[in-house]
Design a protein around this motif. Structure first.
Motif, PDB file in Angstrom:
ATOM      1  N   VAL A   1     -64.122 -27.890  43.935  1.00 51.99           N
ATOM      2  CA  VAL A   1     -64.740 -27.443  45.185  1.00 51.99           C
ATOM      3  C   VAL A   1     -63.676 -27.082  46.210  1.00 51.99           C
ATOM      4  CG1 VAL A   1     -66.174 -28.165  47.129  1.00 51.99           C
ATOM      5  CG2 VAL A   1     -66.868 -28.736  44.799  1.00 51.99           C
ATOM      6  N   LEU A   2     -62.613 -27.874  46.300  1.00 46.18           N
ATOM      7  CA  LEU A   2     -61.560 -27.570  47.274  1.00 46.18           C
ATOM      8  C   LEU A   2     -60.845 -26.263  46.927  1.00 46.18           C
ATOM      9  CD1 LEU A   2     -59.996 -31.082  47.973  1.00 46.18           C
ATOM     10  CD2 LEU A   2     -61.600 -29.780  49.375  1.00 46.18           C
ATOM     11  N   SER A   3     -60.693 -25.982  45.629  1.00 48.03           N
ATOM     12  CA  SER A   3     -60.067 -24.705  45.251  1.00 48.03           C
ATOM     13  C   SER A   3     -60.943 -23.531  45.668  1.00 48.03           C
ATOM     14  CB  SER A   3     -59.794 -24.677  43.752  1.00 48.03           C
ATOM     15  OG  SER A   3     -60.993 -24.611  43.002  1.00 48.03           O
ATOM     16  N   LYS A   4     -62.256 -23.691  45.543  1.00 44.61           N
ATOM     17  CA  LYS A   4     -63.163 -22.622  45.962  1.00 44.61           C
ATOM     18  C   LYS A   4     -63.183 -22.493  47.484  1.00 44.61           C
ATOM     19  CE  LYS A   4     -66.104 -23.048  41.862  1.00 44.61           C
ATOM     20  NZ  LYS A   4     -65.862 -21.701  41.324  1.00 44.61           N
ATOM     21  N   ALA A   5     -63.076 -23.615  48.185  1.00 48.89           N
ATOM     22  CA  ALA A   5     -63.018 -23.562  49.648  1.00 48.89           C
ATOM     23  C   ALA A   5     -61.726 -22.919  50.132  1.00 48.89           C
ATOM     24  CB  ALA A   5     -63.151 -24.964  50.224  1.00 48.89           C
ATOM     25  N   ALA A   6     -60.657 -23.055  49.348  1.00 50.11           N
ATOM     26  CA  ALA A   6     -59.369 -22.485  49.752  1.00 50.11           C
ATOM     27  C   ALA A   6     -59.358 -20.964  49.686  1.00 50.11           C
ATOM     28  CB  ALA A   6     -58.257 -23.037  48.862  1.00 50.11           C
ATOM     29  N   VAL A   7     -60.259 -20.383  48.904  1.00 56.70           N
ATOM     30  CA  VAL A   7     -60.255 -18.919  48.767  1.00 56.70           C
ATOM     31  C   VAL A   7     -60.573 -18.229  50.100  1.00 56.70           C
ATOM     32  CG1 VAL A   7     -61.391 -16.958  47.665  1.00 56.70           C
ATOM     33  CG2 VAL A   7     -60.679 -18.916  46.295  1.00 56.70           C
ATOM     34  N   PRO A   8     -61.720 -18.514  50.758  1.00 55.87           N
ATOM     35  CA  PRO A   8     -61.953 -17.866  52.054  1.00 55.87           C
ATOM     36  C   PRO A   8     -61.055 -18.395  53.163  1.00 55.87           C
ATOM     37  CG  PRO A   8     -63.717 -19.420  51.585  1.00 55.87           C
ATOM     38  CD  PRO A   8     -62.879 -19.335  50.348  1.00 55.87           C
TER      39      PRO A   8
ATOM     40  N   GLY B   1     -56.752 -25.180  71.162  1.00 55.50           N
ATOM     41  CA  GLY B   1     -57.067 -26.482  71.748  1.00 55.50           C
ATOM     42  C   GLY B   1     -58.531 -26.664  72.102  1.00 55.50           C
ATOM     43  N   GLN B   2     -59.360 -25.671  71.808  1.00 59.76           N
ATOM     44  CA  GLN B   2     -60.774 -25.805  72.119  1.00 59.76           C
ATOM     45  C   GLN B   2     -61.394 -26.946  71.308  1.00 59.76           C
ATOM     46  OE1 GLN B   2     -62.985 -21.871  72.376  1.00 59.76           O
ATOM     47  NE2 GLN B   2     -61.100 -21.199  71.379  1.00 59.76           N
ATOM     48  N   PRO B   3     -62.260 -27.757  71.935  1.00 58.54           N
ATOM     49  CA  PRO B   3     -62.932 -28.818  71.168  1.00 58.54           C
ATOM     50  C   PRO B   3     -63.739 -28.266  69.994  1.00 58.54           C
ATOM     51  CG  PRO B   3     -63.215 -29.157  73.536  1.00 58.54           C
ATOM     52  CD  PRO B   3     -62.588 -27.819  73.369  1.00 58.54           C
ATOM     53  N   GLY B   4     -64.285 -27.052  70.155  1.00 60.96           N
ATOM     54  CA  GLY B   4     -65.084 -26.467  69.093  1.00 60.96           C
ATOM     55  C   GLY B   4     -64.316 -26.271  67.794  1.00 60.96           C
ATOM     56  N   VAL B   5     -63.000 -26.051  67.898  1.00 62.90           N
ATOM     57  CA  VAL B   5     -62.186 -25.873  66.694  1.00 62.90           C
ATOM     58  C   VAL B   5     -62.156 -27.161  65.885  1.00 62.90           C
ATOM     59  CG1 VAL B   5     -59.850 -25.438  65.840  1.00 62.90           C
ATOM     60  CG2 VAL B   5     -60.766 -24.060  67.715  1.00 62.90           C
ATOM     61  N   TRP B   6     -61.875 -28.263  66.551  1.00 63.46           N
ATOM     62  CA  TRP B   6     -61.689 -29.533  65.851  1.00 63.46           C
ATOM     63  C   TRP B   6     -63.032 -30.169  65.471  1.00 63.46           C
ATOM     64  CZ3 TRP B   6     -57.040 -29.282  64.331  1.00 63.46           C
ATOM     65  CH2 TRP B   6     -56.109 -28.581  65.102  1.00 63.46           C
ATOM     66  N   ILE B   7     -64.044 -29.982  66.290  1.00 60.01           N
ATOM     67  CA  ILE B   7     -65.378 -30.439  65.890  1.00 60.01           C
ATOM     68  C   ILE B   7     -65.835 -29.672  64.655  1.00 60.01           C
ATOM     69  CG2 ILE B   7     -67.800 -30.522  66.594  1.00 60.01           C
ATOM     70  CD1 ILE B   7     -66.827 -30.977  69.456  1.00 60.01           C
ATOM     71  N   GLY B   8     -65.571 -28.370  64.637  1.00 59.64           N
ATOM     72  CA  GLY B   8     -65.938 -27.552  63.487  1.00 59.64           C
ATOM     73  C   GLY B   8     -65.234 -28.006  62.220  1.00 59.64           C
ATOM     74  N   LEU B   9     -63.961 -28.390  62.325  1.00 54.44           N
ATOM     75  CA  LEU B   9     -63.237 -28.867  61.144  1.00 54.44           C
ATOM     76  C   LEU B   9     -63.835 -30.175  60.615  1.00 54.44           C
ATOM     77  CD1 LEU B   9     -59.522 -28.134  62.108  1.00 54.44           C
ATOM     78  CD2 LEU B   9     -60.944 -26.919  60.448  1.00 54.44           C
ATOM     79  N   ALA B  10     -64.271 -31.050  61.536  1.00 53.26           N
ATOM     80  CA  ALA B  10     -64.910 -32.293  61.095  1.00 53.26           C
ATOM     81  C   ALA B  10     -66.231 -32.003  60.380  1.00 53.26           C
ATOM     82  CB  ALA B  10     -65.137 -33.205  62.302  1.00 53.26           C
ATOM     83  N   VAL B  11     -66.999 -31.048  60.924  1.00 52.79           N
ATOM     84  CA  VAL B  11     -68.258 -30.659  60.281  1.00 52.79           C
ATOM     85  C   VAL B  11     -67.978 -30.030  58.919  1.00 52.79           C
ATOM     86  CG1 VAL B  11     -70.249 -29.121  60.470  1.00 52.79           C
ATOM     87  CG2 VAL B  11     -69.470 -30.405  62.467  1.00 52.79           C
ATOM     88  N   ALA B  12     -66.946 -29.198  58.838  1.00 56.41           N
ATOM     89  CA  ALA B  12     -66.592 -28.568  57.557  1.00 56.41           C
ATOM     90  C   ALA B  12     -66.223 -29.623  56.522  1.00 56.41           C
ATOM     91  CB  ALA B  12     -65.435 -27.593  57.762  1.00 56.41           C
ATOM     92  N   ALA B  13     -65.478 -30.655  56.927  1.00 53.01           N
ATOM     93  CA  ALA B  13     -65.111 -31.718  55.993  1.00 53.01           C
ATOM     94  C   ALA B  13     -66.355 -32.436  55.464  1.00 53.01           C
ATOM     95  CB  ALA B  13     -64.175 -32.716  56.682  1.00 53.01           C
ATOM     96  N   ALA B  14     -67.345 -32.668  56.347  1.00 53.40           N
ATOM     97  CA  ALA B  14     -68.588 -33.317  55.916  1.00 53.40           C
ATOM     98  C   ALA B  14     -69.354 -32.435  54.931  1.00 53.40           C
ATOM     99  CB  ALA B  14     -69.460 -33.637  57.134  1.00 53.40           C
ATOM    100  N   PHE B  15     -69.405 -31.133  55.206  1.00 53.56           N
ATOM    101  CA  PHE B  15     -70.094 -30.206  54.297  1.00 53.56           C
ATOM    102  C   PHE B  15     -69.408 -30.173  52.924  1.00 53.56           C
ATOM    103  CE2 PHE B  15     -71.861 -27.428  57.975  1.00 53.56           C
ATOM    104  CZ  PHE B  15     -72.922 -28.302  58.113  1.00 53.56           C
ATOM    105  N   LEU B  16     -68.072 -30.146  52.925  1.00 51.24           N
ATOM    106  CA  LEU B  16     -67.345 -30.095  51.648  1.00 51.24           C
ATOM    107  C   LEU B  16     -67.543 -31.391  50.860  1.00 51.24           C
ATOM    108  CD1 LEU B  16     -63.987 -28.367  52.656  1.00 51.24           C
ATOM    109  CD2 LEU B  16     -65.887 -27.388  51.371  1.00 51.24           C
ATOM    110  N   PHE B  17     -67.561 -32.515  51.561  1.00 48.56           N
ATOM    111  CA  PHE B  17     -67.823 -33.787  50.878  1.00 48.56           C
ATOM    112  C   PHE B  17     -69.193 -33.760  50.210  1.00 48.56           C
ATOM    113  CE2 PHE B  17     -69.663 -38.068  50.959  1.00 48.56           C
ATOM    114  CZ  PHE B  17     -68.723 -38.767  50.216  1.00 48.56           C
ATOM    115  N   ALA B  18     -70.203 -33.237  50.929  1.00 48.55           N
ATOM    116  CA  ALA B  18     -71.548 -33.146  50.366  1.00 48.55           C
ATOM    117  C   ALA B  18     -71.572 -32.171  49.188  1.00 48.55           C
ATOM    118  CB  ALA B  18     -72.538 -32.716  51.443  1.00 48.55           C
ATOM    119  N   ALA B  19     -70.830 -31.072  49.285  1.00 48.60           N
ATOM    120  CA  ALA B  19     -70.791 -30.092  48.188  1.00 48.60           C
ATOM    121  C   ALA B  19     -70.166 -30.706  46.937  1.00 48.60           C
ATOM    122  CB  ALA B  19     -70.013 -28.853  48.623  1.00 48.60           C
TER     123      ALA B  19
END
Length: 307
Positions: free
Chosen positions: A130-137, A279-297
């Motif tokens: 899954v991480l290899s597929k996430a690395a493509v985009p 430095g926008q909070p949206g960048v780092w909040i988005g990364l946390a959400v992405a990590a949760a989605f990848l864990f679920a995937a």
């Protein structure tokens, strides 16, 4: 056996081969994705080729009077950059579209054609796959886009210079109006931001790809539409729609406009503000959400059966 004769199996020396093995496996997984999904680089290359054809036609039909007028008018200096920026923008956009389509099909396709049974028989973990597929985009497509843009713009410069020289003009006068390194820096800056900003989007698409049995595109879109509708009825047209639209288009407007406000385009390095942008909070909040989605995937790929 005495303690002195027991082999040491822990420590950095033992960990190094493991990391090298993981890196080698990850590398070949990425190569596999590029072999199986050649559209990842063919589609942006075709877009770049169309841009070259359009630029070539435009340069051939340009009259000598128009060329002389452009050289005589300093106010038209930015016009020289516009075709190069347009080609960069179209290749950039095609890379995003291809990444979206790839993410939707990445995990769903292997379940649909049942190739997942073969890949699961190999000693490769679901997490690594899954991480290899996430690395493509997230990592591979930005590099592909940047390389294609640089090559396309250099070819544009060579062809345009040849046409100007054939019509009796010194191409050096045109080169003085161009600043291709500036375009490459801004594009690299924008691609780096887009990787972070769109991470939750691509991770969401991978999650849907791992879960959906049919039409993953609709399943990916339906929750977003539901959130937009409920937010519109509950809170009005403001917050929810603004949040979704900013997440979808912020990767395009943020790095390429002054102050990341989506108004005036960036025309100088002084217009860039990486501390504010990254430095926008949206960048780092988005990364946390992405990590949760990848864990679920990863969990879903481990449990979902072929379609």
């Amino acid at each position: 056996m005495s303690p002195e004769s027991e082999p040491l199996s822990d420590g950095p020396a033992a960990a190094a081969p493991t990391w090298r093995a993981h890196a080698r496996t990850f590398y070949w997984l990425i190569r596999r994705e590029l072999w199986e999904h050649r559209v990842l680089y063919i589609a942006p290359a075709v877009v770049a080729a169309f841009g070259l054809v359009g630029m070539l036609i435009g340069s051939l039909v340009l009259s000598n009077a128009e060329r002389a007028a452009r050289l005589a008018d300093p106010a038209q200096a930015y016009d020289y950059m516009e075709p190069y920026g347009f080609v960069a923008g179209t290749v950039f956009l095609s890379g995003v579209v291809v990444s979206i389509l790839y993410s939707l099909a990445a995990l769903h396709g292997e379940r649909r054609d049942r190739s997942i049974l073969f890949w699961k028989s190999l000693p490769v973990s679901d997490r690594m796959t899954v991480l290899s597929k996430a690395a493509v985009p997230a990592l591979i497509m930005p590099v592909i886009v940047l390389v294609l843009v640089v090559v396309a713009q250099l070819v544009m410069l060579i062809l345009t210079s040849a046409i100007w020289l054939a019509n009796g003009f010194n191409p050096g006068q045109m080169w003085a109006r161009l600043d291709l390194p500036f375009l490459w820096i801004v594009l690299s800056y924008g691609l780096a931001f887009m990787t972070l900003w769109h991470a939750p989007l691509f991770a969401w698409l991978l999650l849907v790809s791992a879960w959906a049995r049919r039409v993953p595109f609709l399943w990916a879109l339906a929750p977003l539409a539901a959130v937009a509708i409920v937010g519109r009825l509950a809170f009005g047209a403001g917050p929810t729609f603004s949040l979704l639209s900013q997440r979808l288009i912020g990767g395009f407007t943020g790095p390429f406009t002054v102050g990341s406000r989506g108004e005036a385009p960036v025309r100088a390095l002084a217009d860039l503000d990486p501390a504010r942008l990254f430095g926008q909070p949206g960048v780092w909040i988005g990364l946390a959400v992405a990590a949760a989605f990848l864990f679920a995937a990863i969990r879903l790929r481990r449990t979902r059966s072929p379609i």
